[in-house]
Design an enzyme around this catalytic site. Structure first.
Site, mmCIF file in Angstrom:
data_model
loop_
_atom_site.group_PDB
_atom_site.id
_atom_site.type_symbol
_atom_site.label_atom_id
_atom_site.label_comp_id
_atom_site.label_asym_id
_atom_site.label_seq_id
_atom_site.Cartn_x
_atom_site.Cartn_y
_atom_site.Cartn_z
ATOM 1 N N LYS A 51 0.899 -1.120 0.087
ATOM 2 C CA LYS A 51 0.188 0.032 -0.064
ATOM 3 C C LYS A 51 0.927 1.474 -0.104
ATOM 4 O O LYS A 51 0.533 2.218 -0.680
ATOM 5 C CB LYS A 51 -0.831 -0.238 1.203
ATOM 6 C CG LYS A 51 -1.997 -1.030 1.012
ATOM 7 C CD LYS A 51 -2.788 -1.206 2.448
ATOM 8 C CE LYS A 51 -3.948 -2.468 2.225
ATOM 9 N NZ LYS A 51 -4.625 -2.854 3.278
ATOM 10 N N GLN A 95 -4.883 -1.494 9.477
ATOM 11 C CA GLN A 95 -4.745 -2.659 9.004
ATOM 12 C C GLN A 95 -5.228 -3.661 10.138
ATOM 13 O O GLN A 95 -5.041 -3.777 11.186
ATOM 14 C CB GLN A 95 -2.974 -2.983 8.621
ATOM 15 C CG GLN A 95 -2.968 -4.037 7.867
ATOM 16 C CD GLN A 95 -3.464 -4.326 6.445
ATOM 17 O OE1 GLN A 95 -3.632 -3.252 5.896
ATOM 18 N NE2 GLN A 95 -3.960 -5.570 6.008
ATOM 19 N N ASP A 118 -11.220 2.889 4.271
ATOM 20 C CA ASP A 118 -11.431 1.395 4.005
ATOM 21 C C ASP A 118 -13.091 1.019 3.845
ATOM 22 O O ASP A 118 -13.503 0.072 3.688
ATOM 23 C CB ASP A 118 -10.921 0.696 5.201
ATOM 24 C CG ASP A 118 -9.674 -0.101 5.146
ATOM 25 O OD1 ASP A 118 -9.458 -0.531 4.035
ATOM 26 O OD2 ASP A 118 -8.803 -0.143 5.970
HETATM 27 N N1 GUN Z 1 -7.009 -6.760 6.487
HETATM 28 C C1 GUN Z 1 -7.243 -7.662 5.358
HETATM 29 N N2 GUN Z 1 -7.979 -7.073 4.365
HETATM 30 C C2 GUN Z 1 -7.815 -5.580 4.895
HETATM 31 C C3 GUN Z 1 -8.208 -4.324 4.111
HETATM 32 O O1 GUN Z 1 -8.860 -4.233 2.960
HETATM 33 N N3 GUN Z 1 -8.077 -3.265 4.934
HETATM 34 C C4 GUN Z 1 -7.533 -3.296 6.367
HETATM 35 N N4 GUN Z 1 -7.630 -2.194 6.702
HETATM 36 N N5 GUN Z 1 -7.083 -4.481 6.823
HETATM 37 C C5 GUN Z 1 -7.297 -5.477 6.111
#
Ligand code: GUN
Length: 285
Positions: A51, A95, A118
């Site tokens: 990311k 995350q 998100d």
């Molecule tokens: N953990 C697994 N997929 C995601 C996601 O799309 N966003 C976040 N913040 N955590 C995750």
């Protein structure tokens, strides 16, 4: 059978985003994303790295708050409060998963919904369910964009979503329903999974179990979207679908890697730009 190439689409979206960030910069705005990473889960670390790299390439400023798994809930809430107030930060991403002693709901609810790139905050979840504009979780949003790129209209299709998580399955179900698909959603307690998957014109699987979907569970000519990410002992990365045997039956199928994964990243960048563009609007009024 046509492969749904998420990698190529993701790259072209990222190029478009670069143009948008250049334009924002002319107005003295640098889109900013704050990422909060707690603990040392290798998968989370690798996602966060991807990311950050994508942000860098697209001209989005990103800041990583990396914390040990022993960190207190209060400390995470403090960081979020700081990021909510920081006018250089447009998006906040925590995350997941978080360590067990941290209340995930409380953390997500602390994020300003206007910075919730998100789309996990109940405010945005509610807007999605109601079919209103808001932030939509990146993975299911990426699936819709990928289908759209290949001119696949889901209206009237029998869709089956396997996996009912808040991150993937539930928002996927709502996006499909909003686009007028007929949606079946399956989960760990579903009886006779195959009876559902076999009816599906569009089968979307996000469980995290290699080989879950076998050839006999898929309708001839189905569109199959594989959201699973599984690392096999031999180092190979595979999805939840037995690709080799299922692919010949499909009209369209996503590869793993190179299908939905890259789209998730592109949608995160897009959501961050959307938040930054809203900031421009607010500054102009
Ligand atoms: N953990 C697994 N997929 C995601 C996601 O799309 N966003 C976040 N913040 N955590 C995750």
């Amino acid at each position: 059978m046509t492969l749904l190439d998420g990698k190529t689409l993701s790259n072209s979206i990222q190029d478009e985003i670069k143009q948008k960030t250049d334009k924002l910069r002319e107005k003295n705005i640098t889109a900013g994303l704050a990422v909060i990473l707690v603990g040392d889960d290798p998968a989370s670390q690798s996602y966060v790295k991807m990311k950050e790299k994508a942000c860098d390439k697209a001209g989005i400023y990103s800041i990583l708050h990396k914390m040990p798994s022993s960190i207190s809930e209060e400390k995470i809430l403090e960081i979020i409060a700081m990021m909510n107030k920081n006018s250089n930060i447009d998006g906040i991403l925590v995350q997941l998963p978080l360590p067990r002693h941290v209340n995930q709901t409380k953390i997500i609810e602390a994020i300003d919904p206007a910075k919730d790139v998100d789309g996990f905050h109940p405010f945005n979840v509610g807007r999605l369910v109601a079919g209103l504009e808001g932030f939509v979780p990146c993975t299911p949003l990426g699936v819709m964009r990928l289908l759209n790129r290949y001119n696949i209209d889901v209206k009237g299709l029998n869709a089956c979503v396997v996996g009912a998580s808040n991150i993937v399955g539930k928002p996927m179900m709502n996006l499909l329903l909003n686009a007028f698909a007929t949606v079946d959603i399956c989960h760990i307690y579903t009886k006779d999974l195959a009876s559902h998957t076999k009816k599906a014109d569009l089968l979307i699987v996000g469980v995290g179990k290699a080989g879950l979907i076998t050839e006999d569970m898929v309708k001839d000519g189905a569109i199959v979207i594989d959201i699973g990410i599984n690392h096999l002992q031999n180092g190979k990365l595979v999805g939840d679908v037995d690709f080799e045997n299922v692919a010949p039956k499909c009209s369209f199928i996503t590869p793993v890697p190179g299908g939905v994964g890259p789209m998730t990243i592109a949608m995160l960048l897009e959501n961050t730009i959307k938040a930054a563009e809203n900031r421009t609007y607010q500054d102009n009024v």
